[in-house]
Enzyme design. Structure first.
Site, mmCIF file in Angstrom:
data_model
loop_
_atom_site.group_PDB
_atom_site.id
_atom_site.type_symbol
_atom_site.label_atom_id
_atom_site.label_comp_id
_atom_site.label_asym_id
_atom_site.label_seq_id
_atom_site.Cartn_x
_atom_site.Cartn_y
_atom_site.Cartn_z
ATOM 1 N N HIS A 1 -5.749 -8.777 -0.816
ATOM 2 C CA HIS A 1 -5.626 -9.153 0.568
ATOM 3 C C HIS A 1 -6.783 -9.954 1.175
ATOM 4 O O HIS A 1 -7.825 -9.781 0.332
ATOM 5 C CB HIS A 1 -5.919 -7.639 1.291
ATOM 6 C CG HIS A 1 -4.700 -6.777 1.215
ATOM 7 N ND1 HIS A 1 -4.693 -5.755 0.004
ATOM 8 C CD2 HIS A 1 -3.474 -6.524 1.520
ATOM 9 C CE1 HIS A 1 -3.670 -5.142 0.110
ATOM 10 N NE2 HIS A 1 -2.899 -5.518 1.013
ATOM 11 N N SER B 1 0.848 -1.255 -0.076
ATOM 12 C CA SER B 1 0.033 0.202 0.072
ATOM 13 C C SER B 1 0.792 1.275 0.065
ATOM 14 O O SER B 1 1.787 1.517 1.074
ATOM 15 C CB SER B 1 -0.847 0.027 1.201
ATOM 16 O OG SER B 1 -1.733 -1.014 1.107
ATOM 17 N N ALA C 1 2.877 -2.018 4.144
ATOM 18 C CA ALA C 1 2.745 -1.058 4.868
ATOM 19 C C ALA C 1 2.752 -1.386 6.079
ATOM 20 O O ALA C 1 1.903 -2.562 6.186
ATOM 21 C CB ALA C 1 1.745 -0.123 4.415
ATOM 22 N N HIS D 1 -4.201 0.157 -4.731
ATOM 23 C CA HIS D 1 -3.842 -0.860 -5.247
ATOM 24 C C HIS D 1 -4.026 -0.757 -6.871
ATOM 25 O O HIS D 1 -5.306 -0.976 -7.281
ATOM 26 C CB HIS D 1 -4.262 -2.187 -4.682
ATOM 27 C CG HIS D 1 -3.505 -2.377 -3.363
ATOM 28 N ND1 HIS D 1 -2.677 -2.931 -3.089
ATOM 29 C CD2 HIS D 1 -4.053 -1.596 -2.108
ATOM 30 C CE1 HIS D 1 -2.171 -2.862 -1.677
ATOM 31 N NE2 HIS D 1 -3.155 -2.116 -1.188
ATOM 32 N N HIS E 1 -6.120 5.513 6.984
ATOM 33 C CA HIS E 1 -5.623 4.804 5.907
ATOM 34 C C HIS E 1 -4.950 5.813 5.056
ATOM 35 O O HIS E 1 -4.003 5.518 4.434
ATOM 36 C CB HIS E 1 -6.841 4.250 5.028
ATOM 37 C CG HIS E 1 -6.392 3.347 3.666
ATOM 38 N ND1 HIS E 1 -5.592 2.406 3.700
ATOM 39 C CD2 HIS E 1 -6.535 3.808 2.445
ATOM 40 C CE1 HIS E 1 -5.336 1.828 2.499
ATOM 41 N NE2 HIS E 1 -6.012 3.109 1.683
HETATM 42 N N1 HPA Z 1 -2.047 -2.299 11.674
HETATM 43 C C1 HPA Z 1 -2.307 -3.041 10.555
HETATM 44 N N2 HPA Z 1 -2.123 -2.863 9.447
HETATM 45 C C2 HPA Z 1 -1.264 -1.836 8.983
HETATM 46 C C3 HPA Z 1 -1.293 -0.761 9.958
HETATM 47 C C4 HPA Z 1 -1.425 -1.013 11.384
HETATM 48 O O1 HPA Z 1 -1.255 -0.113 12.040
HETATM 49 N N3 HPA Z 1 -0.476 0.016 9.163
HETATM 50 C C5 HPA Z 1 -0.470 -0.157 7.881
HETATM 51 N N4 HPA Z 1 -0.962 -1.441 7.829
#
Ligand code: HPA
Length: 290
Positions: free
Chosen positions: A82, A29, A112, A60, A264
């Site tokens: 995902h 991401s 990410a 994506h 996000h």
């Molecule tokens: N938690 C889970 N998935 C993630 C996070 C998070 O804090 N940040 C980016 N993806």
């Protein structure tokens, strides 16, 4: 999904790009920008590839990019499937199996992630040392086709130690070069800036972020970063004896580490900010993977 389906997908990819692909990459991401580095790129939307699912989540793009980086033939997954999107886990890992059938021997997984380790900051790049699978499913569940690999594959070294060394060496070189440039510019001795840290990644199902209590629990369990991907792909690759390198981009501190709520948008923005460093690091790593 069956071996035959992976063969069909692999044949289709081969028909669009004949060269032998050395390295596959999955861009997480906010990290899709690396796709611009691919020269002589052939882009195939996922929906054109037999048996591939379609990507739905924001950020994506959902295409496979074939071409060269530093003279090495690569297949770049810009966007991944995902589990939280509702896909069957078999669909999540199907691209890896297809590329494995195509003969790919090296895989770089990026993602990410939220930081559980309080030493990390937003924008830190974390080399994955090992993982904990809490996604709630194993991609190898079900009847095993030995053509993919053995029933009970060993997971002692999911993330190749040799590849970890390659990444660390590349990061050190980058840091030295940057310090030298800064020294020449400022006339002052520079501290070395650490480009890559190392830690344990925990894969969770999502899509909600974790609660502070969950993050405290995971910290006790030895987790450094949390995310919603990577683990199924890494397990799948190891069953096929593909060597794996994993890099997490710390996009935010995990829930409760700071008082800030997680958005996000923040995850996507941080990804974009570290894109240049990640690009440079990957450019140095890719030619060194054997
Ligand atoms: N938690 C889970 N998935 C993630 C996070 C998070 O804090 N940040 C980016 N993806």
């Amino acid at each position: 999904m069956s071996y035959e389906k992976a063969v069909e997908a692999a044949r289709f990819i081969k028909s669009k790009y004949e060269k032998e692909i050395k390295v596959a990459l999955v861009l997480g991401s906010g990290l899709g920008a690396f796709a611009d580095e691919v020269e002589n790129a052939v882009k195939i939307p996922y929906e054109d590839i037999p048996h591939f699912a379609r990507s739905t989540v924001e950020g994506h793009a959902g295409q496979l990019i074939l071409g060269e980086v530093e003279g090495v033939s690569v297949a770049v997954q810009q966007g991944r499937f995902h589990y939280y999107e509702g896909y069957d886990i078999q669909q999540v890992i199907f691209p890896i199996r297809s590329l494995g059938v195509l003969g790919v021997k090296s895989l770089i997984l990026t993602n990410a992630a939220g930081s559980v380790d309080t030493d990390f900051k937003q924008g830190t790049l974390m080399l994955i040392r090992d993982h904990i699978n809490l996604i709630g499913v194993n991609p190898l569940r079900g009847k095993n086709d030995e053509q993919f690999g053995e029933r009970f594959p060993d997971m002692t070294e999911v993330y190749s130690l040799e590849y970890q060394d390659v990444a660390i060496t590349a990061a050190k070189q980058m840091a030295l070069e940057k310090a030298k440039v800064d020294e020449e510019r400022t006339g002052k001795k520079q501290e070395l800036h650490r480009i890559l840290r190392r830690g344990v990644y925990c894969g969770l199902p999502g899509p909600s972020y974790e609660t502070p209590a969950e993050i405290r629990m995971l910290r006790l369990l030895g987790v450094d970063a949390v995310g919603m991907s990577t683990v199924p792909e890494a397990i799948t690759a190891r069953q096929m004896s593909i060597k794996v390198l994993g890099i997490s981009c710390i996009t935010n501190m995990a829930a409760g580490i700071t008082e800030e709520p997680i958005h996000h948008e923040e995850v996507m923005e941080t990804g974009a900010k570290v894109a240049a460093t990640l690009k440079e690091l990957l450019r140095r790593i890719i030619p060194k993977l054997n």
